[in-house]
Structures are given as structure tokens and as C-alpha cells.
Design an enzyme around this catalytic site. Structure first.
Site, mmCIF file in Angstrom:
data_model
loop_
_atom_site.group_PDB
_atom_site.id
_atom_site.type_symbol
_atom_site.label_atom_id
_atom_site.label_comp_id
_atom_site.label_asym_id
_atom_site.label_seq_id
_atom_site.Cartn_x
_atom_site.Cartn_y
_atom_site.Cartn_z
ATOM 1 N N GLY A 123 -3.820 4.172 18.242
ATOM 2 C CA GLY A 123 -3.041 3.545 17.170
ATOM 3 C C GLY A 123 -2.622 4.581 16.145
ATOM 4 N N ASN A 165 -5.005 2.335 -1.858
ATOM 5 C CA ASN A 165 -5.629 1.006 -1.872
ATOM 6 C C ASN A 165 -6.436 0.743 -3.144
ATOM 7 O OD1 ASN A 165 -7.801 2.683 -1.423
ATOM 8 N ND2 ASN A 165 -8.728 1.397 0.138
ATOM 9 N N LYS A 172 0.802 -1.235 0.000
ATOM 10 C CA LYS A 172 0.000 0.000 0.000
ATOM 11 C C LYS A 172 0.832 1.282 0.000
ATOM 12 C CE LYS A 172 -4.023 -0.034 2.306
ATOM 13 N NZ LYS A 172 -5.077 -0.338 3.307
ATOM 14 N N ASP A 218 -9.900 4.301 2.136
ATOM 15 C CA ASP A 218 -10.128 3.787 3.494
ATOM 16 C C ASP A 218 -10.833 4.816 4.390
ATOM 17 O OD1 ASP A 218 -9.034 1.257 3.137
ATOM 18 O OD2 ASP A 218 -7.026 1.881 3.734
#
Ligand code: ATR
Length: 280
Positions: free
Chosen positions: A135, A93, A72, A109
Site C-alpha cells: 500500500g 494529524n 490531513k 502516525d
């Protein structure tokens, strides 16, 4: 006027490995549902072969492909045209093979993430308060880019490896406020959107655990993990009274723009689509 026979459009997903991908089941379901003569194929391509394969695919009738792990980021070096959001995220993507031979790379995404929340938490208002994101990997970059685009006033971010969170702050600007991973619970106070983008909670991995005392029941809480659909994190947020949204819808919605561009029909994401992918 052309006298050529129309070509059957081909698309697919390139990864390494690829056997686990749910994308072929998803696109296959939509192709059948809309009666489109086309095919969507999983392709296991090693990093060293990626550029060569991408040169060849259009000659075989491919109109585009999805790109997944581990390609990616690398794909940005190969593509000819890169959308602003893919450049900002640092990954793509969805590729379109243009008639002029150029490869167009986008990242859907973030749009998939937002569409999932809009569909499954219709009262969610991104502008109502801060968003808390756990994250700082590739998925987090897409989620944060999209949250800023739809108007969140602040993104509170923590990651086990702090420099990755700091890098997002320097790329995305002052709306991103970085906290220590061990103090993650403090980021929940007043947050109206809460997202786990770590891989914790996935089947076979430890759960993502954070004390939820500061979490308001009016918050919308989501997880990008979708195996299992209800992660321990979502179960606990639901117990607090929050609106919770599982991660499967993000996978389904991120796929829709590619399908539309390759095959000419905007696919609907609904219960039957979810079932097709879960069973596939
Ligand atoms: P993706 O592209 O899916 O986001 P990634 O770039 O590998 O995948 O990111 C995985 C995320 O899960 C990262 O935020 C990672 O934290 P680190 O940057 O510190 O590696 C997080 N993650 C994975 N395992 C973790 C663990 N055991 N504890 C805390 N965070 C973890």
C-alpha cells in the site's frame, strides 16, 4: 502573576464525517483516568469551513486538535509551523494552538506505528532486515518515514496504483524499492518486518491476500487495519509462526503525544485503554 481563572483545556478531533471516530472514547478515558479537568470533542467540519474554524477554536479555549480524513493533507496549507516529518509525509494529524497564535502541525502516525511494534513485539529489530510494505496511501507514507528513521536497511513497496509507490520512492530516497503489485509475494523473501497499510481486510472490504510461502517465521507482521483486530492476513501470518501485532495499538499510540501536549500528562497505553476504546 495572573488573576485570571484557569481555563478548562479543550481539544478534539476534526473530520468529515466524524461520527465513527474512536478518538473521543480514547481521550475521554485518559482524561477520566488522570483526573484532568478537560474535554475532547468530535467536530464535523466541511473542507470549506476548516480554516475559519481553526481561527476560532483557540478563542474558545481549545489548546489543539487532531485532524483526520479528509483534512490531513489540506491542513498543511493552513498551519503556520509544520514539523519536518509532517512535511515529508505530506499530512498532519496533531495540531497545537500556540500562545502566540500560530498553529503547529505534526504527524504522529509513524511514531504510533513504531511504539505499537515496540510494545507488542519487544524482540522486533527494525535493523535486522528489509521491511515489506503493501500500500502507498497516506498511512504508508507515515509508516515508511518511521521505518527509515529507526534504521530499516531497505523498504520493499508495492501498491495497486504503482505511481503512488513511485512517488514515495522519489520523496523518501533509494532505500525504497518498488515492485509490481501482482508480484507482491516475491517481496516477502528475507523480510523481517511486514506491514499491510492498505484498507483491505477491514470489515466490509475484501481480505488482503498474498501467498505467504516466502515469509519467514522470524518476521514481525502487522496490519494498520484494526476492525477486525485479527485480519485474515494476520491470522495467516500467525499460522506461519510469525509474531503478529494488530493495528489498534497504532491508533492508541499516535494519540499519546497530542494528549500529553494539550493536557500535560503522558498517557499510558495498556489493556484497559484498549478495552475502553473497543467498548466505546
Ligand atoms: P490511507 O490514508 O488510510 O492510507 P488511502 O490514501 O486511501 O488511505 O490509501 C488506501 C490504500 O489502500 C492505498 O494503498 C490503496 O491502493 P491504491 O493507491 O491503488 O488506491 C489501497 N487499496 C484500497 N483498496 C484496494 C484494493 N481493492 N486493492 C488493492 N489496494 C487497495
Amino acid at each position: 502573576m495572573t488573576t485570571e481563572h484557569p481555563r478548562i483545556p479543550l481539544a478534539g478531533v476534526i473530520g468529515h464525517p466524524i461520527a465513527h471516530s474512536r478518538s473521543p472514547a480514547l481521550h475521554g478515558f485518559w482524561l477520566k483516568r488522570y483526573g484532568i479537568k478537560g474535554h475532547y470533542i468530535p467536530m464535523d467540519v466541511a473542507p470549506a469551513d476548516l480554516a475559519h474554524v481553526l481561527q476560532t477554536l483557540p478563542k474558545m479555549g481549545f489548546v489543539g486538535v487532531n485532524i483526520t480524513i479528509p483534512h490531513k493533507e489540506e491542513i498543511l496549507k493552513i498551519a503556520d509551523i509544520i514539523t519536518d516529518r509532517a512535511a515529508l509525509i505530506g499530512a498532519a494529524n496533531t495540531l497545537i494552538f500556540r500562545k502566540d497564535g500560530r498553529i503547529h502541525a505534526d504527524n504522529t502516525d509513524g511514531a504510533g506505528f513504531i511504539a505499537n511494534l515496540r510494545q507488542n513485539a519487544p524482540n522486533w529489530d527494525p535493523t535486522a532486515g528489509p521491511a515489506t510494505v503493501f500500500g502507498a496511501g497516506g498511512a504508508a507514507r507515515a509508516v515508511i518515514a518511521a521505518l527509515i528513521e529507526v534504521g530499516v536497511p531497505e523498504v520493499r513497496l508495492a501498491n495497486r496504483t504503482r505511481p503512488r509507490a513511485e512517488a514515495i520512492r522519489s520523496d523518501f530516497g533509494a532505500k525504497v524499492v518498488v515492485s509490481e503489485w501482482v508480484q507482491a509475494a516475491n517481496m516477502l523473501d528475507g523480510a523481517t518486518t511486514v506491514v499491510n497499510t492498505t484498507s483491505l481486510g477491514m470489515t466490509g472490504k475484501p481480505d488482503f491476500r498474498v501467498p505467504l510461502d516466502g515469509l519467514s517465521p522470524s518476521a514481525t507482521v502487522t496490519d494498520i487495519v484494526y476492525t477486525p483486530l485479527m485480519t485474515q492476513f494476520l491470522i495467516e501470518a500467525q499460522e506461519v509462526g510469525c509474531t503478529v501485532v494488530d493495528g489498534l495499538g497504532m491508533l492508541l499510540h499516535q494519540a499519546a503525544p497530542g494528549f500529553e501536549r494539550w493536557f500535560g500528562t503522558r498517557p499510558e497505553v495498556d489493556e484497559d485503554t484498549r478495552r475502553a476504546v473497543l467498548g466505546g
